[in-house]
Design an enzyme around this catalytic site. Structure first.
Site, PDB file in Angstrom:
ATOM      1  N   CYS A  31       0.849  -1.203   0.000  1.00  0.00           N
ATOM      2  CA  CYS A  31       0.000   0.000   0.000  1.00  0.00           C
ATOM      3  C   CYS A  31       0.882   1.250   0.000  1.00  0.00           C
ATOM      4  CB  CYS A  31      -0.908   0.012   1.224  1.00  0.00           C
ATOM      5  SG  CYS A  31      -2.139  -1.297   1.249  1.00  0.00           S
TER       6      CYS A  31
ATOM      7  N   GLY B 104      -5.338   4.075  -0.350  1.00  0.00           N
ATOM      8  CA  GLY B 104      -4.671   4.208   0.931  1.00  0.00           C
ATOM      9  C   GLY B 104      -5.078   5.427   1.738  1.00  0.00           C
ATOM     10  N   ALA B 105      -5.249   6.553   1.076  1.00  0.00           N
ATOM     11  CA  ALA B 105      -5.587   7.797   1.788  1.00  0.00           C
ATOM     12  C   ALA B 105      -7.065   8.147   1.676  1.00  0.00           C
ATOM     13  CB  ALA B 105      -4.751   8.938   1.237  1.00  0.00           C
TER      14      ALA B 105
ATOM     15  N   HIS C 143      -5.717   2.359  -5.433  1.00  0.00           N
ATOM     16  CA  HIS C 143      -4.965   3.392  -4.717  1.00  0.00           C
ATOM     17  C   HIS C 143      -5.850   4.123  -3.704  1.00  0.00           C
ATOM     18  CE1 HIS C 143      -1.036   5.842  -5.230  1.00  0.00           C
ATOM     19  NE2 HIS C 143      -1.473   5.949  -3.992  1.00  0.00           N
TER      20      HIS C 143
ATOM     21  N   GLU D 241      -0.266   3.336 -13.217  1.00  0.00           N
ATOM     22  CA  GLU D 241      -1.601   3.719 -12.765  1.00  0.00           C
ATOM     23  C   GLU D 241      -2.170   4.798 -13.672  1.00  0.00           C
ATOM     24  OE1 GLU D 241      -1.615   4.771  -8.625  1.00  0.00           O
ATOM     25  OE2 GLU D 241      -0.877   2.815  -7.982  1.00  0.00           O
TER      26      GLU D 241
END
Length: 532
Positions: A234, A285-286, A283, A265
């Protein structure tokens, strides 16, 4: 009456963050669709003092040229790949980010992915949704008492470690900058990478993507892993050789993988897609409400502080000093960064202590900012995302003890700085000063007096003081088309230790380094890079 600063918010930011600008007396325009319209952004950017963005807005050199009033660009988040930082620096535009606002969210996502791949939750959910009841098909494994290998024990990695220990996992960590003291405090065993690969049941990555970390989990590394390992990424795409991992998954040597990031990506055809027990997310993660809100509020406060008071926080291209200090300290901040960069590029083992000696006039300056610049220079050798604000925090987290010494003028220079880096194996020191023309210079390395101009590309060598060194360097460089702009030599004593520092026009190619090593004259040969 003083005109209000104007800020453009060109990407999606929370209404609460926008309201902070208004409450602080900032004239704010909130147009979250503007970042995707390049032509419209170019037509209006010249009106604004500040630009608040996420990832959609691309702050290119062309945009910066059109931004005639722009003073600051602030990214709600850590990544600034969408900002041309060198161009911003040339234009005098500060670039800020919010480096720690999404750490918990990203760490939690890694833990969630570990659970998902351990119990095959996505596949089991899809199967059950389709009307099947394949209870015997999805045999998982417990996390309890398993060994987790953490590659990268920085801000996010340390949070993952804390959560894993709470799950009663055994944790081993590999991180070149992790000291034994910091490892003890975290409650982990510090190991080398090959041992981690050999012992870990689960491996999770939390390092930036650099030339040193690219494909850190290569085909060779994967071959050295414990059979049945599960891998979680990650952090950054490109840390794992996806083709090699896909083959290992197909062959059953790796039991599962969970990836939130990919080498390319948006990922549309990764070799990891459609393999059994591979969990993939786009993506994320945040991507939590809390993280997005945190970084949005943080960016609004930082921009307001700068535009209203001149205070600088989390800047990637400017020291955190007052406007009055900046003019005087600028060359010294640059020198501090160069001293740190030199030490960081030559130090491969964990650093346990850094001491900075300030002699003469520089001792009266804002040494906290100079400390941050020096530490950032050290850490950037292994993590280019480090900036002057995050460097002291990261150094503290990694157990690096920072100390300073100040003294009145002594020696031939009115003022100078000396940086000493200590590891368990050695101490390395380098000193520098700023000449009257405002240019930083190296004046001492390993206790050997020199006078070296600092360039973007340099070559550092150490050797025994014997004849033939200058000839070998000059001839090898000349025969291979490497132009030397400046050549500095120094020695401790006759027939003692000697050093050379070459300022070259272009990076020295690896084959040329190889030819110099083949002469047998040099103890150490290191190409160096500096931000000049």
């Amino acid at each position: 009456m003083t005109q209000k600063p104007k800020v453009l918010v060109s990407d999606a930011l929370s209404e609460t963050a926008v309201q902070i600008f208004r409450d602080r007396g900032i004239d704010v325009t909130f147009d979250p669709s503007l970042g995707k319209d390049k032509d419209k952004l170019l037509s209006v950017i010249g009106e604004y003092d500040g630009l608040a963005i996420r990832s959609a807005t691309k702050v290119t050199e062309k945009v910066l040229e059109a931004a005639t009033k722009l003073k600051v660009v602030a990214r709600a988040g850590i990544g600034v790949d969408n900002v041309d930082i060198p161009a911003a620096s040339k234009k005098g535009v500060i670039v800020m980010n919010t480096p720690f606002g999404n750490s918990i969210t990203t760490a939690e996502h890694a833990i969630a992915m570990m659970f998902a791949v351990a119990r095959q939750i996505p596949e089991a959910s899809t199967s059950t949704h389709s009307g099947k009841w394949e209870k015997n098909r999805f045999m998982g494994v417990e996390l309890f008492n398993k060994t987790l290998g953490v590659i990268g024990a920085g801000n996010i990695g340390s949070i993952v470690i804390e959560r894993a220990l709470g799950l009663h996992m055994k944790v081993v960590a590999y991180d070149p900058f992790l000291s034994e003291e910091r490892a003890d405090k975290l409650g982990v065993e510090k190991v080398e990478l090959d041992e981690l690969l050999r012992r870990a049941d689960f491996i999770t990555l939390h390092v930036p993507l650099t030339e040193k970390t690219r494909n850190i989990l290569s085909a060779e590394a994967i071959a050295g892993m414990k059979p049945g390992v599960r891998i979680i990424n990650c952090a950054r795409g490109g840390l794992v050789d996806e083709d090699a991992l896909a083959l290992a998954l197909k062959e059953g040597r790796v039991a599962g993988a969970a990836f939130d990031v990919f080498a390319e990506e948006p990922a549309v055809n990764s070799p990891l897609f459609n393999l059994p027990n591979v969990v993939v997310t786009p993506h994320l993660g945040a991507s939590t409400t809390e993280a997005q809100e945190n970084v949005a509020l943080q960016v609004a406060e930082q921009m307001s502080d700068y535009l209203l008071t001149g205070a600088v926080q989390n800047a990637l291209n400017m020291p955190s000093v007052t406007a009055e200090e900046a003019k005087i300290m600028g060359p010294w901040v640059k020198l501090a960064g160069h001293l740190g960069a030199f030490a960081g590029q030559l130090t491969d083992e964990p650093i346990r202590a850094v001491n900075i000696l300030y002699n003469g006039e520089v001792a009266e300056m804002n040494t906290a900012a100079l400390n941050a610049a020096a530490v950032a220079g050290i850490l950037k050798a292994h993590n280019p995302e480090v900036n002057m604000v995050s460097a002291p925090v990261i150094a503290k987290d990694r157990g690096i003890a920072l100390s300073t010494t100040t003294q009145e003028k002594s020696g031939v220079f009115d003022s100078y700085m000396k940086l000493t880096v200590a590891t368990d194996k050695r101490e390395r020191s380098i000193a520098g000063t700023v000449y009257s023309d405002g240019k930083p210079r190296f004046i001492q390395i390993k206790g050997i007096t020199i006078d070296a101009e600092i360039g973007a590309h340099m070559l550092y060598t150490t050797n025994e003081d014997v004849p033939g060194i200058i000839g070998a360097l000059g001839q090898t460089m000349g025969e291979n088309g490497v132009n030397i702009a400046n050549f500095t030599l120094g020695r401790s004593q006759k027939n003692g230790d000697a050093i050379a520092l070459l300022y070259v026009d272009e990076p020295v190619p690896a084959p040329v380094i190889g030819k110099l090593k083949a002469t047998g004259l040099f103890e150490q040969i290191r190409p160096l890079v500096f931000e000049v």
